[in-house]
Design an enzyme around this catalytic site. Structure first.
Site, mmCIF file in Angstrom:
data_model
loop_
_atom_site.group_PDB
_atom_site.id
_atom_site.type_symbol
_atom_site.label_atom_id
_atom_site.label_comp_id
_atom_site.label_asym_id
_atom_site.label_seq_id
_atom_site.Cartn_x
_atom_site.Cartn_y
_atom_site.Cartn_z
ATOM 1 N N HIS A 35 0.840 -1.188 0.000
ATOM 2 C CA HIS A 35 0.000 0.000 0.000
ATOM 3 C C HIS A 35 0.883 1.249 0.000
ATOM 4 O O HIS A 35 2.071 1.170 0.304
ATOM 5 C CB HIS A 35 -0.844 0.081 1.279
ATOM 6 N N TYR A 36 0.304 2.406 -0.270
ATOM 7 C CA TYR A 36 0.918 3.658 0.177
ATOM 8 C C TYR A 36 0.002 4.289 1.213
ATOM 9 O O TYR A 36 -1.179 3.960 1.306
ATOM 10 C CB TYR A 36 1.249 4.604 -0.966
ATOM 11 N N THR A 37 0.592 5.197 1.998
ATOM 12 C CA THR A 37 -0.158 5.745 3.132
ATOM 13 C C THR A 37 -1.176 6.804 2.719
ATOM 14 O O THR A 37 -2.191 6.978 3.389
ATOM 15 C CB THR A 37 0.800 6.335 4.176
ATOM 16 N N GLU A 100 2.509 -0.815 4.564
ATOM 17 C CA GLU A 100 2.210 0.565 4.164
ATOM 18 C C GLU A 100 3.530 1.282 3.871
ATOM 19 O O GLU A 100 4.416 1.355 4.732
ATOM 20 C CB GLU A 100 1.464 1.302 5.278
ATOM 21 N N HIS A 142 -2.519 -2.957 -3.338
ATOM 22 C CA HIS A 142 -3.868 -2.762 -2.811
ATOM 23 C C HIS A 142 -4.847 -2.537 -3.959
ATOM 24 O O HIS A 142 -5.981 -3.030 -3.948
ATOM 25 C CB HIS A 142 -3.870 -1.571 -1.855
ATOM 26 N N ASP A 152 -3.415 2.523 -4.825
ATOM 27 C CA ASP A 152 -2.076 2.398 -4.257
ATOM 28 C C ASP A 152 -1.451 1.013 -4.444
ATOM 29 O O ASP A 152 -2.190 0.032 -4.546
ATOM 30 C CB ASP A 152 -2.098 2.768 -2.778
#
Length: 243
Positions: A35-37, A100, A142, A152
């Site tokens: 994921h990215y945040t 993340e 994700h 993401d």
């Protein structure tokens, strides 16, 4: 520039999140989701992932400087994927590990992931893959498992570099730059997306196609089933079916 992991496993700082519970009995850990945040800072993201009211978490967070935080032990379920589907399985939190990666994301000023951060991500993934029987086809974004609502970690994430280290799949020597239209292209694309493992909404197949492009055809992510996209789809489908 090739992605190079750092020497050994990254130092990990524990910051436990209350947002966790037991995995379902007998559930394998066979999926790794990145994921990215999508927030302005890593600190803000970690605070949210540890907020009981938010009811979200991940197993790890990797900061832009390469610092790694563990929020949930791998043997426990973290709340990172939400409504998700991959290769016939649903609600993937029970069978996955979530990482993340700190980045402002498309909401807050999407930017490239620093080399030091990606090296730490690579080290962390290699350790996880050594501990769990996660096949390369199940190292996913994700957006791959929730294409109707997630973007993401996006088209700037170095999936090819990770795959060069044995983390996930990448179709080598398959050109993706041909933008020419292909008759019946979307119908072909839908079949290939399903072979790879995507959940495809028949009313909006372009959502899964964009997710595929963000991962495996990053030169052009407009959701068109052009010749370059179909070539990459064919190659990835063959790799996924090979195991």
């Amino acid at each position: 520039m090739p992605l190079v992991p750092s020497e050994g496993q990254p130092a990990i700082r524990d910051l436990p999140s209350p947002n966790q519970d037991d995995r379902p009995p007998g559930a394998p850990i066979d999926t790794l989701i990145l994921h990215y945040t999508d927030m302005e800072s890593g600190a803000a993201a970690i605070a949210r992932l540890r907020d009981p009211a938010a009811k979200v978490s991940s197993h790890y967070v990797v900061e832009e400087d390469g610092q790694v935080f563990r929020l949930v032990p791998e043997e426990r379920r973290a709340f990172h994927a939400g409504v998700s589907h991959w290769r016939g399985h649903e609600l993937l939190n029970g069978r996955s590990i979530g990482i993340e990666v700190v980045n402002p994301g498309h909401s807050c000023g999407y930017r490239h992931f620093p080399a030091l951060q990606m090296a730490a991500v690579a080290d962390l993934c290699l350790g996880i893959l050594a501990r769990h029987p996660i096949p390369a086809r199940n190292v996913v974004a994700h957006s791959d498992v929730a294409p109707d609502r997630k973007r993401d970690p996006g088209e700037l994430f170095d999936w090819q570099g990770l795959a060069s280290l044995g983390i996930g799949l990448w179709p080598e020597r398959v050109e993706g730059g041909d933008l020419s239209e292909v008759p019946g292209g979307m119908e072909r694309a839908v079949g290939l997306l399903r072979r790879i493992g995507y959940p495809v909404d028949p009313a909006r197949p372009e959502l899964a196609l964009v997710a595929f492009q963000r991962h495996w055809r990053q030169e052009e992510c407009g959701g068109r089933p052009d010749a370059g996209t179909l070539a990459r789809l064919e190659a990835v489908a063959a790799l996924a079916e090979a195991g």
